[in-house]
Design a protein around this motif. Sequence first.
Motif, PDB file in Angstrom:
ATOM      1  N   TYR A   1       0.929  -1.123   0.021  1.00  0.00           N
ATOM      2  CA  TYR A   1      -0.025  -0.064  -0.072  1.00  0.00           C
ATOM      3  C   TYR A   1       0.866   1.273  -0.021  1.00  0.00           C
ATOM      4  N   PRO A   2       0.301   2.494  -0.615  1.00  0.00           N
ATOM      5  CA  PRO A   2      -0.558   2.328  -1.747  1.00  0.00           C
ATOM      6  C   PRO A   2      -0.200   2.364  -2.964  1.00  0.00           C
ATOM      7  N   VAL A   3      -0.749   1.377  -3.914  1.00  0.00           N
ATOM      8  CA  VAL A   3      -0.384   1.120  -5.219  1.00  0.00           C
ATOM      9  C   VAL A   3      -1.558   1.838  -5.984  1.00  0.00           C
ATOM     10  N   PRO A   4      -1.106   2.562  -6.988  1.00  0.00           N
ATOM     11  CA  PRO A   4      -2.280   3.262  -7.602  1.00  0.00           C
ATOM     12  C   PRO A   4      -3.018   2.353  -8.528  1.00  0.00           C
TER      13      PRO A   4
ATOM     14  N   SER B   1      -1.211  -8.883  -2.583  1.00  0.00           N
ATOM     15  CA  SER B   1      -2.195  -8.155  -2.671  1.00  0.00           C
ATOM     16  C   SER B   1      -1.687  -6.564  -2.598  1.00  0.00           C
ATOM     17  N   PHE B   2      -2.406  -5.816  -3.889  1.00  0.00           N
ATOM     18  CA  PHE B   2      -1.930  -4.301  -4.042  1.00  0.00           C
ATOM     19  C   PHE B   2      -3.326  -3.593  -3.618  1.00  0.00           C
TER      20      PHE B   2
ATOM     21  N   GLU C   1      -9.045   1.510   3.456  1.00  0.00           N
ATOM     22  CA  GLU C   1      -9.894   0.571   3.549  1.00  0.00           C
ATOM     23  C   GLU C   1      -9.506  -0.755   3.062  1.00  0.00           C
ATOM     24  N   GLY C   2      -8.968  -0.902   2.026  1.00  0.00           N
ATOM     25  CA  GLY C   2      -8.160  -2.115   1.262  1.00  0.00           C
ATOM     26  C   GLY C   2      -7.278  -2.504   2.195  1.00  0.00           C
TER      27      GLY C   2
ATOM     28  N   GLU D   1      -7.815  -6.475   3.540  1.00  0.00           N
ATOM     29  CA  GLU D   1      -6.964  -7.634   3.373  1.00  0.00           C
ATOM     30  C   GLU D   1      -6.312  -8.293   4.440  1.00  0.00           C
ATOM     31  N   THR D   2      -6.092  -7.325   5.582  1.00  0.00           N
ATOM     32  CA  THR D   2      -5.423  -7.805   6.433  1.00  0.00           C
ATOM     33  C   THR D   2      -6.336  -8.385   7.918  1.00  0.00           C
TER      34      THR D   2
END
Length: 342
Positions: free
Chosen positions: A216-219, A242-243, A248-249, A253-254
């Motif tokens: 994080y953060p991946v555009p 995961s990207f 919130e993402g 994911e975690t």
Amino acid sequence: PCSFRSARPPSAPNGLADECSRAHTHEGTAAPWGGMAAVAARLLGRGGRVPSEERESELVEELRGRFANEQVDDATFRRYLCTRSWSVDGAAVMLNSSLKWRREHLPVRLEEVQTVFDERKVALLGQGEGQRPVFALNFLKLLSVDWKEEGAMDRHIRAAVYCAEEMIAAMPEGVDTWIAVVNCCGIRLPPTSFLQEFTKVMKENYPERAHKIVMYPVPRIIVALVQTMMVVIPEKTRQKVSFVSSLEGVCEETGLSMDMLPDEMAGTPADFEVLRGAIALEIAAGGTVVYRHPVFAGETMRWEFRAIEHTISFCLRFAAGDDAAAAGGGWRAALWRGIDAA
């Protein structure tokens, strides 16, 4: 208004794949993400085809026989067999080396590495999905380290090892893996020197311990490109990387709640608006976007473009806005206009 229009050239129907083949040599946004994704994949291990339950038990028993004088549980034997594609000879060599490493480097005392945790370069975040422990690496802070300084690399690697040992000790029954969060806020390239040593130590001494690695953060515009780079990696491994482009993402994911995230992550905008007040515009092939942005006296503006087999033309206009006229020219509106140049 800022309008962008982009289109994929007719000569590049597979432009995305073509771009991926150049990603490691092109000085663009995708290259560092592809490199970090490869590191994550190596940390997750190779695994290999799982044998039948009966055959697995036989392999574990054979490996156990070679370490009759060592206190090693069957779960550890399985992890080393798995990472060596269920080769008993390969697992035995790797495990023997790891046991020697543990005798020479453990335990790690907290006072040795306290400064690394205080500076938030490495952080334990608590329990997440499936009661798995979660830790974070802050790449921006790690980039600030002078790795030529005597003892710097050893101190930071030992901090990561301390973190690993603490997570293992705190794992509830039935849990034997962890989740890693890689905080990439504000970086263009990863801390390569640290990652090389970190990957080596973790892969050789903590195989099959990573359940998932979240970056994080991946555009969002880069995610598809990076995922294409990973097609050569086994699907099982790809699913563990995961990207995400928002906090919130990260939570999704975690399994962490928002208040469990480090302050340095919680204080950053979502998506790839890393700079305060930044606006991100995504334009599909053939699309046009017009955007108007207020500019106050004394302010400066910067534009960055990321194109995937597209051509983008950009035009900027300045015009006084209604509010500016009412305020005696206190600000002007920036008008941008871009047209496809393909």
